[in-house]
Write an enzyme that holds these catalytic residues in place. Structure first.
Site, PDB file in Angstrom:
ATOM      1  N   CYS A  86       0.769  -1.287  -0.052  1.00  0.00           N
ATOM      2  CA  CYS A  86       0.031   0.013   0.090  1.00  0.00           C
ATOM      3  C   CYS A  86       0.964   1.252   0.125  1.00  0.00           C
ATOM      4  O   CYS A  86       1.320   1.568  -0.982  1.00  0.00           O
ATOM      5  CB  CYS A  86      -1.022  -0.024   1.336  1.00  0.00           C
ATOM      6  SG  CYS A  86      -2.475   1.179   1.017  1.00  0.00           S
ATOM      7  N   HIS A 168      -3.991  -4.915   1.036  1.00  0.00           N
ATOM      8  CA  HIS A 168      -3.472  -5.268   2.509  1.00  0.00           C
ATOM      9  C   HIS A 168      -3.368  -6.585   2.656  1.00  0.00           C
ATOM     10  O   HIS A 168      -4.414  -7.424   3.108  1.00  0.00           O
ATOM     11  CB  HIS A 168      -3.938  -4.578   3.615  1.00  0.00           C
ATOM     12  CG  HIS A 168      -3.771  -3.249   3.652  1.00  0.00           C
ATOM     13  ND1 HIS A 168      -2.858  -2.483   4.354  1.00  0.00           N
ATOM     14  CD2 HIS A 168      -4.592  -2.186   2.799  1.00  0.00           C
ATOM     15  CE1 HIS A 168      -2.937  -1.244   4.036  1.00  0.00           C
ATOM     16  NE2 HIS A 168      -3.667  -1.138   3.274  1.00  0.00           N
ATOM     17  N   GLU A 170      -2.283  -8.552   5.017  1.00  0.00           N
ATOM     18  CA  GLU A 170      -2.552  -8.884   6.558  1.00  0.00           C
ATOM     19  C   GLU A 170      -3.813  -9.121   6.766  1.00  0.00           C
ATOM     20  O   GLU A 170      -4.004  -9.901   7.730  1.00  0.00           O
ATOM     21  CB  GLU A 170      -1.717  -7.983   7.230  1.00  0.00           C
ATOM     22  CG  GLU A 170      -2.563  -6.532   7.457  1.00  0.00           C
ATOM     23  CD  GLU A 170      -1.990  -5.478   6.235  1.00  0.00           C
ATOM     24  OE1 GLU A 170      -2.325  -4.437   6.411  1.00  0.00           O
ATOM     25  OE2 GLU A 170      -1.275  -6.088   5.251  1.00  0.00           O
TER      26      GLU A 170
END
Length: 184
Positions: A86, A168, A170
């Site tokens: 990002c 993202h 994660e």
């Protein structure tokens, strides 16, 4: 050692818990030694001693990193694997002459992988979580890996193991970070 770079506005900000610590957790659970450092505290020694580097994302309104691109000049000469997530992707694009452009997006989106890479695998569609106000233009020397012109989801340097992803991992795609740790 995996160097994880916190791009959030302040050292030890609350945002670190959302954008940096989950990445550190994925890397630690994979059995890798980590060092987490705020971008303002990076040293040439830390960069040199690391085996791989991950540049983490930031909250929507946090863009201090984009006004301090000078602190990231070292990326231009890096030869070791680097994953830019990002805000990190925006930094890499800017260092290599690409642009950071308005592109607000929040939520789960379909991502079309258009070129096979060791990081994302073969062309196909995946779903990824987006949380950003800005995207990038493709810098010279980089290949579009996912998305399309004007909506770049992922890129890779043509000659070095430097990857950028705007989503993202994660949140929904931890396997991306795990694959990055296994890159040769």
């Amino acid at each position: 050692m995996i160097l994880i770079v916190d791009l959030c506005r302040e050292v030890e900000s609350l945002s670190k818990y959302e954008f940096v610590d989950p990445i550190a957790g994925i890397v630690s659970r994979a059995g890798s030694e980590i060092e987490v450092v705020h971008f303002s505290e990076l040293t040439p020694e830390l960069i040199e001693w690391s085996d791989r580097i991950i540049l983490c994302g930031t909250p929507l309104k946090d863009d201090l990193y984009s006004r301090r691109i000078d602190l990231f000049a070292w990326i231009d000469g890096i030869e070791k694997p680097l994953l830019a997530i990002c805000a990190g992707m925006q930094v890499v694009a800017a260092v290599f002459g690409g642009g950071i452009v308005p592109q607000p997006k929040i939520g789960l989106e379909r991502i079309e992988i258009v070129k096979e890479t060791d990081l994302l695998g073969p062309p196909r569609e995946i779903e990824g979580y987006h949380l950003h106000n800005f995207g990038v233009t493709l810098p010279l020397g980089f290949d579009l890996v996912a998305g399309r012109s004007g909506q770049i989801e992922a890129f890779k340097h043509a000659g070095r193991p430097i990857y950028g992803i705007i989503f993202h991992p994660e949140v929904r795609n931890r396997w991306v970070v795990e694959r990055f740790l296994d890159l040769g």
